[in-house]
Scaffold this motif. Structure first.
Motif, mmCIF file in Angstrom:
data_model
loop_
_atom_site.group_PDB
_atom_site.id
_atom_site.type_symbol
_atom_site.label_atom_id
_atom_site.label_comp_id
_atom_site.label_asym_id
_atom_site.label_seq_id
_atom_site.Cartn_x
_atom_site.Cartn_y
_atom_site.Cartn_z
ATOM 1 N N THR A 168 22.979 -44.509 68.682
ATOM 2 C CA THR A 168 22.658 -45.679 67.864
ATOM 3 C C THR A 168 21.154 -45.912 67.772
ATOM 4 O OG1 THR A 168 24.745 -46.699 68.522
ATOM 5 C CG2 THR A 168 23.077 -48.147 67.578
ATOM 6 N N GLU A 169 20.454 -45.623 68.874
ATOM 7 C CA GLU A 169 19.010 -45.879 68.924
ATOM 8 C C GLU A 169 18.182 -44.674 68.477
ATOM 9 O OE1 GLU A 169 21.064 -46.158 71.542
ATOM 10 O OE2 GLU A 169 21.425 -48.329 71.429
ATOM 11 N N ALA A 170 18.822 -43.687 67.846
ATOM 12 C CA ALA A 170 18.112 -42.450 67.487
ATOM 13 C C ALA A 170 17.106 -42.650 66.364
ATOM 14 C CB ALA A 170 19.115 -41.360 67.103
ATOM 15 N N GLY A 171 17.253 -43.701 65.582
ATOM 16 C CA GLY A 171 16.275 -43.987 64.544
ATOM 17 C C GLY A 171 16.786 -43.758 63.133
ATOM 18 N N VAL A 172 16.130 -44.422 62.191
ATOM 19 C CA VAL A 172 16.519 -44.391 60.779
ATOM 20 C C VAL A 172 15.285 -44.129 59.928
ATOM 21 C CG1 VAL A 172 17.349 -45.793 58.857
ATOM 22 C CG2 VAL A 172 18.500 -45.921 61.072
ATOM 23 N N SER A 173 15.434 -43.262 58.934
ATOM 24 C CA SER A 173 14.366 -42.977 57.973
ATOM 25 C C SER A 173 14.766 -43.511 56.600
ATOM 26 C CB SER A 173 14.097 -41.471 57.880
ATOM 27 O OG SER A 173 13.625 -40.945 59.101
ATOM 28 N N PHE A 174 13.975 -44.422 56.066
ATOM 29 C CA PHE A 174 14.176 -44.910 54.700
ATOM 30 C C PHE A 174 13.346 -44.043 53.765
ATOM 31 C CE2 PHE A 174 14.945 -48.466 57.483
ATOM 32 C CZ PHE A 174 16.003 -49.149 56.917
ATOM 33 N N PRO B 140 18.568 -50.827 64.970
ATOM 34 C CA PRO B 140 18.690 -50.588 66.411
ATOM 35 C C PRO B 140 18.013 -49.288 66.825
ATOM 36 C CG PRO B 140 20.731 -49.991 65.335
ATOM 37 C CD PRO B 140 19.839 -50.552 64.265
ATOM 38 N N GLY B 141 16.711 -49.311 66.928
ATOM 39 C CA GLY B 141 15.968 -48.105 67.245
ATOM 40 C C GLY B 141 14.757 -47.996 66.346
ATOM 41 N N PRO B 142 13.997 -46.904 66.447
ATOM 42 C CA PRO B 142 12.804 -46.738 65.617
ATOM 43 C C PRO B 142 13.162 -46.544 64.139
ATOM 44 C CG PRO B 142 13.264 -44.721 66.810
ATOM 45 C CD PRO B 142 14.213 -45.758 67.353
ATOM 46 N N MET B 143 12.246 -46.912 63.285
ATOM 47 C CA MET B 143 12.441 -46.712 61.853
ATOM 48 C C MET B 143 11.124 -46.284 61.226
ATOM 49 S SD MET B 143 12.446 -50.498 60.060
ATOM 50 C CE MET B 143 12.005 -49.810 58.463
ATOM 51 N N GLU B 144 11.241 -45.577 60.124
ATOM 52 C CA GLU B 144 10.093 -45.205 59.308
ATOM 53 C C GLU B 144 10.485 -45.363 57.853
ATOM 54 O OE1 GLU B 144 9.123 -41.062 59.645
ATOM 55 O OE2 GLU B 144 11.206 -40.410 59.422
ATOM 56 N N PHE B 145 9.494 -45.569 57.009
ATOM 57 C CA PHE B 145 9.732 -45.774 55.588
ATOM 58 C C PHE B 145 8.804 -44.835 54.832
ATOM 59 C CE2 PHE B 145 10.184 -49.373 52.190
ATOM 60 C CZ PHE B 145 10.684 -48.457 51.290
ATOM 61 N N VAL B 146 9.377 -43.787 54.234
ATOM 62 C CA VAL B 146 8.579 -42.784 53.523
ATOM 63 C C VAL B 146 8.720 -43.023 52.021
ATOM 64 C CG1 VAL B 146 8.084 -40.343 53.220
ATOM 65 C CG2 VAL B 146 9.029 -41.159 55.396
ATOM 66 N N ILE B 147 7.606 -43.324 51.381
ATOM 67 C CA ILE B 147 7.580 -43.591 49.942
ATOM 68 C C ILE B 147 6.960 -42.397 49.237
ATOM 69 C CG2 ILE B 147 6.736 -45.108 48.126
ATOM 70 C CD1 ILE B 147 6.582 -47.350 50.187
ATOM 71 N N ALA B 148 7.683 -41.830 48.279
ATOM 72 C CA ALA B 148 7.196 -40.692 47.500
ATOM 73 C C ALA B 148 6.583 -41.216 46.201
ATOM 74 C CB ALA B 148 8.326 -39.714 47.209
ATOM 75 N N LEU B 149 5.284 -41.079 46.080
ATOM 76 C CA LEU B 149 4.554 -41.639 44.949
ATOM 77 C C LEU B 149 4.476 -40.655 43.794
ATOM 78 C CD1 LEU B 149 1.567 -43.353 46.807
ATOM 79 C CD2 LEU B 149 3.601 -44.453 45.854
ATOM 80 N N GLY B 150 5.076 -41.036 42.663
ATOM 81 C CA GLY B 150 4.912 -40.269 41.443
ATOM 82 C C GLY B 150 3.582 -40.615 40.796
ATOM 83 N N PRO B 151 3.220 -39.944 39.712
ATOM 84 C CA PRO B 151 1.934 -40.186 39.045
ATOM 85 C C PRO B 151 1.974 -41.458 38.193
ATOM 86 C CG PRO B 151 3.141 -38.463 37.904
ATOM 87 C CD PRO B 151 3.940 -38.790 39.137
ATOM 88 N N GLY C 49 21.063 -57.359 57.331
ATOM 89 C CA GLY C 49 22.151 -56.720 58.065
ATOM 90 C C GLY C 49 22.711 -55.474 57.420
ATOM 91 N N TYR C 50 22.132 -55.049 56.300
ATOM 92 C CA TYR C 50 22.658 -53.901 55.552
ATOM 93 C C TYR C 50 22.687 -52.634 56.407
ATOM 94 C CZ TYR C 50 22.722 -50.206 51.943
ATOM 95 O OH TYR C 50 23.015 -49.099 51.198
ATOM 96 N N VAL C 51 21.577 -52.300 57.048
ATOM 97 C CA VAL C 51 21.493 -51.041 57.781
ATOM 98 C C VAL C 51 22.357 -51.066 59.029
ATOM 99 C CG1 VAL C 51 19.957 -49.511 59.061
ATOM 100 C CG2 VAL C 51 19.237 -50.441 56.859
#
Length: 362
Positions: free
Chosen positions: A15-21, A45-56, A113-115
């Motif tokens: 559960t605490e392994a982490g989530v990548s958005f 519940p755990g680490p998270m990161e949010f990676v945004i891919a930027l188009g031109p 509470g979505y995630v």
């Protein structure tokens, strides 16, 4: 080739392994910040990161994204020079590190509470992909009308994520909370598909034997296009790519996808019959028999009228009139695009509803 039964359990990391958005963006200055804030506010519940891919982008999207990344170390930016959504998603996924991937969209806002709920559902069902309800909303009368069309079974064909109430196996998942291991097994998103990439991804997940799951307790607010021209461009492109998917996968596509092109074909036939009757080239019994083509169109207009009127007090008159105009706009634009895509393929068809075709990179 028949579809394989969903019999394989997806891995369940701790559960605490982490989530990548992951989020691809292009010209989203009006929506990006609220979407990002809704993600960063999630109880993970755990680490998270949010990676945004930027188009031109040609607006202030990049500046907003850089400011958000500077404010919160969980936000990281990667380039998406191709501009296409599947490419951006793959860039973001490859740059991320956690075992659960949450796809998000700049026009969407996650409810509180979505995630946490999605992670619980993934673990409980051992599904590889889970999604919930797209709850469309709008600010202007036009955008509210488009939202009503999205939320209505008449508008977009009654897919579970537009208003389903029963949890269970699904054809696809809106956005999707997914297991990285399964995504890597099937090869991530197909970058040759510019629209309908979610359906294709979930189809391949099911083909690999995993479950795709619908949970109506998962809610995402979606802000649709806010002008008529953007709406038409969006649905012509969406229809063209659905026609392309029919070319690739045939009747594995749901029957509901064939309704808009049937409407366009019927309307075209009615115009032809009307012209022949008006010029007296079609007379007598033949003209009377040909008039039957008007019946399904009349029924369609009745259904649209009742859907636009709603029940009880409902929305105001302006919203109802816009809805009556928006519904056939969506259906006809989608149907025209579908026929083109099914006949000749989508080829280089691009959704220019968020960017001018002239602004795309060469």
């Amino acid at each position: 080739m028949h579809e394989k039964p969903s019999s394989k359990d997806a891995p369940v990391p701790a559960t605490e392994a982490g989530v990548s958005f992951v989020m691809p963006v292009l010209n989203e200055e009006d929506y990006l910040e609220r979407a990002v804030r809704s993600v960063l506010a999630q109880d993970v519940p755990g680490p998270m990161e949010f990676v945004i891919a930027l188009g031109p982008s040609t607006d202030s999207t990049d500046e907003i994204a850089r400011r958000l990344a500077a404010e919160d170390p969980r936000v990281r930016l990667v380039a998406n020079p191709e501009a296409d959504i599947p490419c951006g998603l793959n860039h973001a996924i490859r740059a991320s590190i956690h075992p659960t991937i949450v796809r998000v969209d700049a026009h969407s806002e996650l409810t509180p509470g979505y995630v946490r709920r999605a992670l619980e559902t993934l673990a409980r069902t051992r599904a590889a992909s889970v999604g919930g309800i797209m709850r469309a909303e709008g600010h202007s009368a036009f955008q509210r009308a488009v939202a009503r069309a999205y939320n209505s079974p008449i508008g977009l064909g009654g897919a579970s994520y537009h208003g389903g109430t029963h949890e269970g196996d699904a054809e696809s998942a809106y956005l999707g909370v997914m297991r990285r291991e399964v995504l890597e097994e099937i090869g991530l998103y197909d970058e040759s598909i510019r629209r309908g990439e979610d359906w294709d991804l979930n189809f391949r997940i099911r083909q690999a034997g995993y479950r795709v799951w619908f949970d109506p307790q998962l809610l995402v607010t979606y802000w649709p296009r806010d002008s008529w021209t953007r709406l038409v461009r969006q649905f012509v492109a969406t229809g063209a790519w659905r026609g392309e998917l029919v070319r690739r996968y045939g009747r594995r596509n749901s029957l509901r996808f064939f309704a808009p092109p049937a409407l366009v074909a019927t309307a075209g036939l009615a115009v032809l019959v009307g012209a022949l009757q008006g010029t007296r080239a079609l007379r007598g019994a033949a003209a009377a028999a040909a008039s039957l083509v008007y019946a399904p169109l009349a029924l369609y207009l009745v259904v649209v009228s009742f859907s636009a009127a709603g029940r009880g007090g409902g929305p105001g008159l302006q919203d109802k009139l816009w809805t009556a105009a928006v519904l056939p706009t969506i259906h006809l634009a989608w149907g025209v695009g579908f026929i083109r895509g099914a006949l000749v393929g989508a080829k280089d068809t691009v959704d220019t509803s968020r960017v001018s075709a002239d602004d795309r990179p060469a």
